[in-house]
Scaffold this motif. Structure first.
Motif, PDB file in Angstrom:
ATOM      1  N   ASN A  36       0.783  -1.232   0.000  1.00  0.00           N
ATOM      2  CA  ASN A  36       0.000   0.000   0.000  1.00  0.00           C
ATOM      3  C   ASN A  36       0.818   1.287   0.000  1.00  0.00           C
ATOM      4  O   ASN A  36       0.560   2.175  -0.800  1.00  0.00           O
ATOM      5  N   GLU A  37       1.796   1.421   0.888  1.00  0.00           N
ATOM      6  CA  GLU A  37       2.480   2.704   1.068  1.00  0.00           C
ATOM      7  C   GLU A  37       3.224   3.105  -0.201  1.00  0.00           C
ATOM      8  O   GLU A  37       4.060   2.362  -0.697  1.00  0.00           O
ATOM      9  N   PHE A  38       2.927   4.288  -0.699  1.00  0.00           N
ATOM     10  CA  PHE A  38       3.474   4.753  -1.975  1.00  0.00           C
ATOM     11  C   PHE A  38       4.848   5.406  -1.818  1.00  0.00           C
ATOM     12  O   PHE A  38       5.715   5.249  -2.659  1.00  0.00           O
ATOM     13  N   ARG A  39       5.059   6.111  -0.725  1.00  0.00           N
ATOM     14  CA  ARG A  39       6.266   6.936  -0.568  1.00  0.00           C
ATOM     15  C   ARG A  39       7.464   6.187  -0.014  1.00  0.00           C
ATOM     16  O   ARG A  39       8.600   6.625  -0.145  1.00  0.00           O
ATOM     17  N   LYS A  40       7.216   5.047   0.623  1.00  0.00           N
ATOM     18  CA  LYS A  40       8.307   4.258   1.205  1.00  0.00           C
ATOM     19  C   LYS A  40       7.797   2.845   1.429  1.00  0.00           C
ATOM     20  O   LYS A  40       6.688   2.509   1.028  1.00  0.00           O
ATOM     21  N   SER A  41       8.602   2.033   2.050  1.00  0.00           N
ATOM     22  CA  SER A  41       8.173   0.669   2.351  1.00  0.00           C
ATOM     23  C   SER A  41       8.504   0.352   3.804  1.00  0.00           C
ATOM     24  O   SER A  41       9.654   0.426   4.216  1.00  0.00           O
ATOM     25  N   TYR A  42       7.487   0.033   4.570  1.00  0.00           N
ATOM     26  CA  TYR A  42       7.691  -0.336   5.966  1.00  0.00           C
ATOM     27  C   TYR A  42       8.187  -1.784   6.062  1.00  0.00           C
ATOM     28  O   TYR A  42       7.898  -2.619   5.204  1.00  0.00           O
ATOM     29  N   TYR A  43       8.921  -2.063   7.124  1.00  0.00           N
ATOM     30  CA  TYR A  43       9.380  -3.428   7.378  1.00  0.00           C
ATOM     31  C   TYR A  43       8.183  -4.385   7.436  1.00  0.00           C
ATOM     32  O   TYR A  43       8.229  -5.490   6.879  1.00  0.00           O
ATOM     33  N   SER A  44       7.118  -3.966   8.112  1.00  0.00           N
ATOM     34  CA  SER A  44       5.943  -4.828   8.245  1.00  0.00           C
ATOM     35  C   SER A  44       5.302  -5.119   6.891  1.00  0.00           C
ATOM     36  O   SER A  44       4.797  -6.228   6.658  1.00  0.00           O
ATOM     37  N   GLU A  45       5.336  -4.141   5.991  1.00  0.00           N
ATOM     38  CA  GLU A  45       4.814  -4.363   4.641  1.00  0.00           C
ATOM     39  C   GLU A  45       5.616  -5.442   3.929  1.00  0.00           C
ATOM     40  O   GLU A  45       5.048  -6.349   3.313  1.00  0.00           O
ATOM     41  N   LYS A  46       6.938  -5.324   3.989  1.00  0.00           N
ATOM     42  CA  LYS A  46       7.798  -6.303   3.321  1.00  0.00           C
ATOM     43  C   LYS A  46       7.558  -7.703   3.870  1.00  0.00           C
ATOM     44  O   LYS A  46       7.559  -8.687   3.128  1.00  0.00           O
ATOM     45  N   GLN A  47       7.346  -7.801   5.181  1.00  0.00           N
ATOM     46  CA  GLN A  47       7.092  -9.105   5.776  1.00  0.00           C
ATOM     47  C   GLN A  47       5.770  -9.687   5.283  1.00  0.00           C
ATOM     48  O   GLN A  47       5.662 -10.894   5.038  1.00  0.00           O
ATOM     49  N   GLU A  48       4.767  -8.838   5.134  1.00  0.00           N
ATOM     50  CA  GLU A  48       3.484  -9.313   4.624  1.00  0.00           C
ATOM     51  C   GLU A  48       3.603  -9.736   3.162  1.00  0.00           C
ATOM     52  O   GLU A  48       3.023 -10.746   2.748  1.00  0.00           O
ATOM     53  N   VAL A  49       4.348  -8.968   2.371  1.00  0.00           N
ATOM     54  CA  VAL A  49       4.566  -9.332   0.978  1.00  0.00           C
ATOM     55  C   VAL A  49       5.257 -10.689   0.888  1.00  0.00           C
ATOM     56  O   VAL A  49       4.869 -11.559   0.101  1.00  0.00           O
ATOM     57  N   LYS A  50       6.291 -10.893   1.695  1.00  0.00           N
ATOM     58  CA  LYS A  50       7.001 -12.175   1.711  1.00  0.00           C
ATOM     59  C   LYS A  50       6.053 -13.322   2.047  1.00  0.00           C
ATOM     60  O   LYS A  50       6.072 -14.380   1.409  1.00  0.00           O
ATOM     61  N   LYS A  51       5.222 -13.121   3.057  1.00  0.00           N
ATOM     62  CA  LYS A  51       4.324 -14.188   3.487  1.00  0.00           C
ATOM     63  C   LYS A  51       3.340 -14.545   2.389  1.00  0.00           C
ATOM     64  O   LYS A  51       3.086 -15.733   2.132  1.00  0.00           O
ATOM     65  N   VAL A  52       2.789 -13.525   1.731  1.00  0.00           N
ATOM     66  CA  VAL A  52       1.832 -13.782   0.656  1.00  0.00           C
ATOM     67  C   VAL A  52       2.502 -14.496  -0.510  1.00  0.00           C
ATOM     68  O   VAL A  52       1.983 -15.487  -1.036  1.00  0.00           O
ATOM     69  N   LEU A  53       3.660 -14.000  -0.937  1.00  0.00           N
ATOM     70  CA  LEU A  53       4.335 -14.615  -2.081  1.00  0.00           C
ATOM     71  C   LEU A  53       4.745 -16.054  -1.787  1.00  0.00           C
ATOM     72  O   LEU A  53       4.625 -16.936  -2.656  1.00  0.00           O
ATOM     73  N   ARG A  54       5.211 -16.303  -0.578  1.00  0.00           N
ATOM     74  CA  ARG A  54       5.582 -17.674  -0.220  1.00  0.00           C
ATOM     75  C   ARG A  54       4.369 -18.595  -0.228  1.00  0.00           C
ATOM     76  O   ARG A  54       4.456 -19.743  -0.680  1.00  0.00           O
ATOM     77  N   ARG A  55       3.235 -18.099   0.259  1.00  0.00           N
ATOM     78  CA  ARG A  55       2.022 -18.922   0.251  1.00  0.00           C
ATOM     79  C   ARG A  55       1.555 -19.183  -1.177  1.00  0.00           C
ATOM     80  O   ARG A  55       1.138 -20.296  -1.505  1.00  0.00           O
ATOM     81  N   LEU A  56       1.644 -18.167  -2.027  1.00  0.00           N
ATOM     82  CA  LEU A  56       1.248 -18.357  -3.425  1.00  0.00           C
ATOM     83  C   LEU A  56       2.148 -19.392  -4.107  1.00  0.00           C
ATOM     84  O   LEU A  56       1.670 -20.252  -4.854  1.00  0.00           O
TER      85      LEU A  56
END
Length: 243
Positions: free
Chosen positions: A75-95
């Motif tokens: 979601n965040e357009f201006r930067k990337s939070y650590y928590s965002e990256k962790q959620e992205v990793k979890k989703v991609l790994r599950r996919l």
């Protein structure tokens, strides 16, 4: 419900193309709760688990072995939070665990996570074309020289503004589809996120729409809509100009 080679999947805001054996979702906006909380509106985190559960439901319903995320993983357009990256990793790994092939289109919110995606053995794509179906996020114009029959975009988060007999207005996410000015077909996906804002597609003037594809290539009032409500189900509507 079938349309333009695609079909709806229960009341989940995604589509399935049986000929391509491809489940398509768009605009997950992972980390949105954190962004809203940082701006002063506390929202408890629930979206990630719901997203994973619905993707699994859609996979079981369709039997899909491939999935395409059509932009805006985070979601965040201006930067990337650590928590965002962790959620992205979890989703991609599950996919990757549940699908034989995972395709990821880069959206305008997907800045600063290229390495996160690459670390999962995947790559961001600007677009993906297969058997005449072109997938791109929709925040930029369609490039010249592309040969396709149908283009599938996200970005706009289309929703219908509906008024009942006593004047109560409700906004319902929708899939929008139809013919472009060129004669090619277009499909506009709703946001998979449950809490992101949507464009009231039947009320917003064309020159104020987010996507240049819709602003420049489509007479939006002639497109049809399929409302997708997680609570109420699927409902087919006529041309937007008649709603």
């Amino acid at each position: 419900m079938e349309f333009l080679g695609f079909e709806t999947v229960d009341s989940i805001p995604c589509v399935y193309h049986r000929g391509l054996d491809l489940l398509v979702i768009s605009d997950l906006h992972l980390g949105l709760e954190g962004s809203m909380t940082s701006e002063g509106s506390y929202v408890p985190k629930f979206q990630l688990d719901d997203i994973l559960e619905e993707i699994e439901d859609a996979r079981e319903e369709t039997g899909a072995t491939r999935i395409l995320v059509n932009g805006d993983l985070k979601n965040e357009f201006r930067k990337s939070y650590y928590s965002e990256k962790q959620e992205v990793k979890k989703v991609l790994r599950r996919l990757q665990k549940n699908f034989k092939e995972v395709l990821v289109i880069e959206g305008n919110h997907d800045r600063f996570i290229q390495k996160t995606v690459e670390d999962q053995g995947l790559e961001f794509r600007e677009k993906y074309l297969e058997d005449g179906v072109l997938f791109l996020h929709g925040h930029e114009k369609i490039g010249d020289g592309l040969e396709f029959d149908t283009v599938v975009i996200g970005h706009e988060h289309p929703a219908l503004s509906l008024k009942d007999d006593i004047g109560v207005v409700e906004k319902v996410d929708c899939i929008v589809y139809g013919e472009m000015k060129s004669g090619k077909n277009i499909v506009v996906l709703p946001a998979f996120s449950q809490i992101s804002n949507g464009t009231r597609i039947n009320e917003t003037p064309e020159d104020q729409l987010l996507s240049p594809v819709l602003r420049e290539k489509v007479e939006v009032s002639k497109l049809k809509a399929i409302a997708v409500s997680r609570e109420a189900g699927i409902f087919e509507f006529p041309e937007l100009g008649k709603i």
